[in-house]
Design an enzyme around this catalytic site. Structure first.
Site, PDB file in Angstrom:
ATOM      1  N   HIS A 465       0.821  -1.208   0.000  1.00 31.13           N
ATOM      2  CA  HIS A 465       0.000   0.000   0.000  1.00 31.13           C
ATOM      3  C   HIS A 465       0.849   1.250   0.000  1.00 31.13           C
ATOM      4  CE1 HIS A 465      -3.863  -2.143   1.407  1.00 31.13           C
ATOM      5  NE2 HIS A 465      -3.852  -1.951   0.114  1.00 31.13           N
ATOM      6  N   GLU A 702     -20.337   9.055 -24.656  1.00 31.23           N
ATOM      7  CA  GLU A 702     -19.437   7.931 -24.408  1.00 31.23           C
ATOM      8  C   GLU A 702     -19.784   6.736 -25.283  1.00 31.23           C
ATOM      9  OE1 GLU A 702     -18.292   7.810 -19.846  1.00 31.23           O
ATOM     10  OE2 GLU A 702     -20.426   8.145 -20.099  1.00 31.23           O
ATOM     11  N   ASP A 726     -14.502   5.778 -22.656  1.00 31.34           N
ATOM     12  CA  ASP A 726     -15.525   4.807 -23.047  1.00 31.34           C
ATOM     13  C   ASP A 726     -15.851   4.908 -24.531  1.00 31.34           C
ATOM     14  OD1 ASP A 726     -16.255   3.121 -20.871  1.00 31.34           O
ATOM     15  OD2 ASP A 726     -16.890   4.922 -19.825  1.00 31.34           O
ATOM     16  N   CYS A 773     -13.845  15.430 -21.471  1.00 28.78           N
ATOM     17  CA  CYS A 773     -13.350  15.135 -20.129  1.00 28.78           C
ATOM     18  C   CYS A 773     -12.670  13.768 -20.063  1.00 28.78           C
ATOM     19  CB  CYS A 773     -14.473  15.226 -19.100  1.00 28.78           C
ATOM     20  SG  CYS A 773     -15.726  13.960 -19.334  1.00 28.78           S
TER      21      CYS A 773
HETATM   22  C1  PEP Z   1     -14.764   8.531 -20.091  1.00 35.46           C
HETATM   23  O1  PEP Z   1     -15.344   7.469 -20.310  1.00 35.46           O
HETATM   24  O2  PEP Z   1     -13.981   9.086 -20.899  1.00 35.46           O
HETATM   25  C2  PEP Z   1     -14.979   9.230 -18.798  1.00 35.46           C
HETATM   26  C3  PEP Z   1     -14.540  10.444 -18.601  1.00 35.46           C
HETATM   27  O3  PEP Z   1     -15.614   8.542 -17.830  1.00 35.46           O
HETATM   28  P1  PEP Z   1     -14.884   7.407 -16.929  1.00 35.46           P
HETATM   29  O4  PEP Z   1     -13.431   7.370 -17.324  1.00 35.46           O
HETATM   30  O5  PEP Z   1     -15.112   7.788 -15.521  1.00 35.46           O
HETATM   31  O6  PEP Z   1     -15.620   6.170 -17.356  1.00 35.46           O
HETATM   32 MG    MG Z   2     -16.894   6.758 -18.947  1.00 36.12          MG
END
Ligand code: PEP
Ligand code: MG
Length: 847
Positions: A465, A702, A726, A773
């Site tokens: 850890h 996504e 995603d 994002c």
């Molecule tokens: C993504 O899928 O790009 C995203 C920002 O969501 P997560 O990575 O939390 O699935």
């Molecule tokens: Mg995602």
């Protein structure tokens, strides 16, 4: 011959059709299943109520022959916590066939359960069934099957007379453990939590050892590895149900294991550090294993671990027990504070320490020693050392490394008993390179990060850890250097090159000067970038681009602001409560969200609704196994199927002040109906809370479906945010967590770029913001392409903000647009990357 009659109307089916391996595999016994069409459970035979948990989602009746029949209403209904179920009888009651046992809300249960299919099974051992009803419609009170009388007199366990109030039931099943890492800390915690929730007492046995299933340490000490047999034994009220719970926990742990949720192991740290001395072929150079990459020059600094003195004799059993209780309570408060102040890794690790603190195995063994006249400290140390010795004798390095966590919790409690606390801050000189045989998590978190240049350990575990925490704190770390490290004098100037796996114990003045120049150049560059990052960000031609941060905690939010974040573009709310066994209340969520909003100091906070399922399982929301979780109940689909959880979260988010600071983001959208369903709940809450105006609502792009219908989505939402992680997985049909495909899961694949372009262009037409994002936003090669498509907000991990802003400032929009268009027609991600490189060389699109 005992006859069992249908407890309700419905469709009768063989057990094989029950979507649960425990029932379908007849692990609890043979029987039939009914898909109910009425919401009242009638007694299937005369007898006594043997088990009826408080949640009333199941009932078992013991017939006059001692035969036991279990009716389990739906699958995974225990997680409803009794919601929708009303018991009409009490445990121990005598009932007549046809008498009402439980009433349940068919609709509510159907929405919250994995399936309504209700197994009706004989849990008594050796029962032979005959005259089974054929699949098809069945009415309450019709015959389901008969059980052979001889068999029915041999129940699962030796049965006392029905009238005995202390009637004891037993159940046991063996299973071959399929978990990749065996029963390590996480599955052990999962089993222990479930075991604590059952009325029966559960024992786990393997390798000739046995443990109370409520003890995490005990479970880990069994040393169960993949392929080992584990025997689950339950005794007492609800024994068969308790066994089923343990099986369900194992299945859940398997899903969590395969999803790799939580702490990740530093990629380079693949070998356990051995004790051998390591000196490289170069004089004055020791070698080790890179646990966290990086380079540092500084002063060798040792921290001494002092053995805490405890006296052996106690001052009376009651006094010592009270002392131990008080110390544990103090440590609990303290650890909760430390946990809440950290990022995801810290929360998970300290969460595991909290489990150890309340471990019944440890506490029982400490209490035994206290009862034998020992002091609380002596008893606690005796109990932890006993468990440590067991863990250290196991031939699984992961489990051996958990011994450090136990040592840590031992020291916390011993100090609390002595009226002290583990120091939250240990003094360090400037540019300290910490040398130690090993390091405990709480020792690392107590160090002043700003003075700590690197860590070098003679021992240390690759998967410890402390290595995970160091990676999260970005501290270069070398492990497994061996005993020669002890010979490095305290205060000596040394160089740690964790990238190369070397430690220079006596570098020449020239080498030190060169190393200092290198470190200074790296620091100067990052300081310059950080200083510039607090300014707003515009491209060379003056186009404004907002740079936000992706967050998972208040600590992240503070780091983000320091790094120049203009807001939070993605709060992964599911990470805030990842180690919880129970769902957070509205107040708990509001406190967490408000603390992040406060840390952002008035900057916008885009709060994503819980994104659970697929690669993000949650302990408090066990989802049924799915053949293909990535294509199953994920994101908004999970939220909509748990309306109460969704509502609680939305209410908490909408109560954050100042009003208007929070914008909501819906994950894993596929069409407008999902947005409309969420919007309706938001509007209802808005009316309840008397809020003025509508909260800003966005959809994540996504899925290819969302990207291609972005124009339609934009009619329902105020902004879009592209989740490229995603989106890439679903476009390329490549698992985002697949190691062998990692190089090819590239968001710069032209197919992914075309989908991003489609969403961005829909945004331009609608005049609404399209942000990115996902991880691609921090990929400096991708930045000119994203801006070229018209993206004007990027959200990245806090540490990436300074370099990202610097990159944007070097770009000209007209060049970006041209570059983005040319990339769309290329055949592969590799060609896209070389085109960006070439354009940078030509001065277009790169500084
Ligand atoms: C993504 O899928 O790009 C995203 C920002 O969501 P997560 O990575 O939390 O699935
Ligand atoms: Mg995602």
């Amino acid at each position: 011959m005992q006859k069992i009659f249908a407890p309700f109307d419905g469709w009768c089916a063989p057990l094989d059709e029950v979507p649960d391996e425990v029932f379908a595999g007849r692990m609890l016994g043979d029987g039939l299943a009914i898909d109910p069409t009425s919401g009242v459970v009638l007694a299937p035979c005369d007898g006594e109520i043997a088990t009826l948990p408080e949640s009333a989602h199941a009932v078992s009746i013991r017939g006059p022959d001692g035969l036991e029949v279990l009716i389990h209403i739906g699958i995974d209904t225990v997680r409803l916590g009794g919601k929708g179920f009303d018991a009409c009888v009490k445990p121990g009651a005598r009932v007549q066939r046809g008498e009402e046992l439980i009433r349940f809300d068919l609709d509510l249960v159907a929405r919250g359960a994995k399936s309504l299919m209700t197994p009706i099974v004989i849990t008594s051992d050796g029962a032979v069934m005959s005259n089974r009803r054929a699949p098809g419609p069945v009415r309450a009170g019709e015959l389901l099957f008969e059980v052979d009388g001889a068999a029915s007199r041999r129940p699962l366990s030796p049965q006392p007379p029905l009238s005995s109030p202390q009637s004891v039931a037993r159940a046991e099943r063996a299973v071959v453990v399929a978990l990749l890492q065996g029963l390590h800390a996480r599955p052990a915690a999962l089993l222990a939590r479930r075991a604590k929730g059952t009325a029966a007492s559960v024992t786990l046995r393997a390798h000739g050892r046995a443990t109370d299933a409520r003890s995490v340490v005990g479970i880990m000490s069994l040393g169960v590895r993949r392929g080992d047999e584990l025997l689950v034994q339950a005794e007492g009220e609800g024994a068969p149900l308790a066994v089923a719970e343990m099986f369900a926990a194992l299945a859940e742990a398997e899903r969590m294991d395969s999803a790799h949720v939580g702490v990740s192991i530093p990629a380079a740290a693949t070998a356990a550090a051995g004790p051998a001395a390591r000196r490289s072929a170069h004089p004055g150079e020791l070698t080790g294993i890179r646990a966290v990459p990086g380079f540092a020059v500084g002063r060798a600094t040792r921290i001494e671990r002092r053995e805490i003195e405890v006296s052996e004799p106690g001052c009376g059993e009651i006094h010592e027990q009270e002392e131990l209780e008080r110390a544990r309570a103090n440590v609990r408060l303290r650890l909760e504070r430390i946990r809440n102040a950290g990022g995801v890794e810290r929360r998970q690790i300290i969460g595991a320490h909290l489990e150890f603190l309340d471990d019944p195995g440890l506490n029982d063994s400490a209490n035994e020693l206290i009862a034998a006249g020992k002091s609380a400290g002596f008893a606690w140390r005796g109990a932890t050392r006993r468990s440590i010795a067991t863990l250290q004798s196991l031939d699984d390095s992961r489990l051996r490394e958990r011994a450090d966590d136990l040592l840590d919790i031992e020291a916390h409690v011993l100090l609390a008993l002595a009226g002290e606390a583990r120091p939250l801050h240990l003094p360090l000189p400037e540019q300290a390179i910490l040398l130690a045989d090993d390091l405990l998590p709480s020792e690392l978190t107590a160090l002043d990060r700003r003075r700590l240049a690197a860590i070098a350990l003679s021992g240390g575990g690759a998967t410890s850890h402390v290595a995970i925490l160091a990676a999260a704190m970005e501290i270069p770390m070398l492990i497994g250097i061996g005993p020669l490290l002890r010979e490095v004098p305290d205060g000596q100037t040394i160089i740690v090159d964790a990238d190369k796996g070397t430690l220079h114990e006596a570098p020449s003045a020239d080498a030190v000067a060169q190393a200092k120049t290198l470190v200074a150049a790296r620091l100067a560059r990052s300081a310059a970038l950080r200083a510039a990052a607090v300014e707003e960000c515009r491209s060379l031609d003056g186009t404004r681009v907002e740079v936000f941060a992706n967050l998972g905690s208040t600590a992240d939010a503070l780091a983000a602001v320091e790094n120049g974040a203009e807001g939070c573009g993605l709060l992964r709310t599911e990470f805030l409560f990842i180690d919880r066994a129970t769902a957070p209340t509205e107040d708990e969520q509001l406190t967490a969200y408000q603390s992040i909003a406060d840390a952002l100091g008035g900057r916008p906070l885009i709060l994503r609704m819980m994104d659970v399922g697929g690669d993000k399982p949650l302990l408090y929301l066990p989802l049924p196994p799915e053949p293909n979780p990535a294509l199953g109940m994920r994101g908004v689909r999970t939220a909509l199927s748990h309306p109460d959880l969704m509502r609680t979260q939305l209410r908490a988010a909408m109560c954050v002040r100042p009003q208007g600071i929070v914008r909501l983001l819906i994950p894993m959208v596929t069409d407008v109906s999902e947005i409309a369903a969420v919007r309706k709940v938001i509007d209802d809450i808005g009316a309840e809370l008397n809020l003025q105006g509508r909260i800003s609502l966005g959809a994540m792009i996504e899925t290819p479906a969302a990207a291609l219908t972005a124009a339609a989505l934009l009619r329902e939402v105020d902004f879009l945010s592209i989740g490229s992680n995603d989106l890439t997985q679903y476009t390329l049909a490549m698992d985002r967590g697949h190691t062998d495909l990692a190089r090819r899961t590239d968001a710069l694949h032209p197919a992914v770029l075309q989908l991003i372009a489609a969403a961005a262009s829909a945004g331009k037409v609608a005049g609404k913001l399209v942000a990115v994002c996902g991880g691609v936003a921090a990929d400096l090669t991708a930045v000119p392409i994203l801006l070229g498509f018209g993206v004007r907000e990027l959200s990245v991990v806090p540490a990436a903000i300074p370099a990202l802003k610097s990159r944007i400032r070097s770009l000209r929009m007209a060049d970006c647009e041209k570059l983005a268009q040319s990339c769309l027609g290329l055949p592969s991600a590799a060609e896209v990357r070389s085109m960006v490189e070439r354009s940078a060389g030509e001065g277009g699109g790169r500084k």
